[in-house]
Every structure is written in structure tokens, then in C-alpha cells.
Scaffold this motif. Structure first.
Motif: not given
Length: 174
Positions: A103, A107, A110-111, A174
Motif C-alpha cells: 500500500d 501510494r 503514484r506521487r 488497485r
């Protein structure tokens, strides 16, 4: 008589199942193990049903069967465990920690800027060599190396995992 025996036993189990299950849970501490324990004790009780004269003492018989069975299982498990002074080389798989890592990594990915994210995914998830990544992204091999290096530094920083951080073999879904 066999049909009567079966019906008597069924009635007993139906009437006493909840009480006996509580006892099994107290003995095992785990619902699945308690169900197995109660099942084994009831099977032994069914086989001895005709020999048990005092039907009022039936709960005591089943409880004794559960205790004896639990002790046998405990002894068997105890023999299967081999204590050692050394820990095994491979750590125990921690599914919760792995899920949390996936997880956090998702995240952090994605940044990343798009080119860094693509370079990391192609390099570590698609296992593409740097030359193929350079061709796919239309950049030089040197740019691929520096882009992946900067992306990995950013991922280490964002996930707090330090220099030992390695990309897991599969991107979390996801």
C-alpha cells in the motif's frame, strides 16, 4: 436399536452443542480448533453411546473426551516442534506487513513524476533492461539510469524504508 441410538445422539448434540462448544473454546482458544476438538469428542462419544449407562453424566463424558483429545493433540504438536538456539535464515512471512508495504509503495509510486514512475515500473516490474527502457521512453540509457536512481531515492524517502529497500516482485493491485 441403531436408529434409536442415532436419534438419541442427535437430540443430545442439538440440545448441548452450545455448552459443549464453549468448553471446547476454553480448551483451545481458537474457534476452528474448538470445532475440530468438539467433533472428535462427539465422534468418540457416539462410538461409546451404548456403553454409557448414565445419560445424565453425558456432558462429563464428552468434556473428558475433549480434554483427553486436546492433551493428545498438544503432545503430538509438542513432538513436532524442535527447539534450537539458532533462528532460521529466512524470516517468517508477515502478510500484514507485506500488505502495508505494498500500500505504501503504491501510494509513493503514484506521487512520482510520470517518467520516473514509468522507468521504475518497466525496470522492476516488467524486468526490462535499461536499453529497452531507453528505447521505449525515447531517452538515453544514461537518462534511464539517473531517472531510476532518483525515483528509487524518492521511494525510499517516501516509504521510510532506507537503503535496504527493494521493489517487491509485483505491483500491488488497485
Amino acid at each position: 436399536m441403531n436408529n434409536t441410538r442415532h436419534e438419541e445422539f442427535r437430540e443430545y448434540v442439538t440440545a448441548r452443542e452450545r455448552v459443549l462448544m464453549r468448553t471446547a473454546l476454553q480448551l483451545t482458544g481458537d474457534r476452528a480448533d474448538a470445532e475440530d476438538l468438539l467433533q472428535a469428542a462427539l465422534a468418540k462419544t457416539y462410538l461409546a453411546w451404548d456403553r454409557i449407562q448414565d445419560r445424565a453424566a453425558m456432558d462429563g463424558y464428552v468434556r473428558r473426551a475433549m480434554v483427553n483429545t486436546q492433551i493428545s493433540w498438544w503432545r503430538r504438536r509438542k513432538l513436532e516442534i524442535y527447539p534450537t538456539d539458532e533462528l532460521p535464515d529466512s524470516p517468517v512471512d508477515d502478510h500484514t506487513r507485506r500488505s502495508e508495504l505494498h500500500d505504501a509503495l503504491h501510494r509513493a509510486l503514484r506521487r512520482l513524476p510520470e517518467r520516473q514512475r514509468l522507468a521504475v515500473i518497466l525496470r522492476y516490474y516488467e524486468d526490462m533492461p535499461e536499453a529497452e527502457i531507453a528505447e521505449a521512453l525515447g531517452i538515453s540509457v544514461g537518462t534511464v539510469k539517473s531517472t531510476v536512481s532518483r525515483a528509487m531515492a524518492k521511494l525510499r524517502e517516501d516509504t521510510g524504508l532506507g537503503t535496504d529497500f527493494k521493489i517487491p516482485p509485483q505491483l500491488p493491485e488497485r
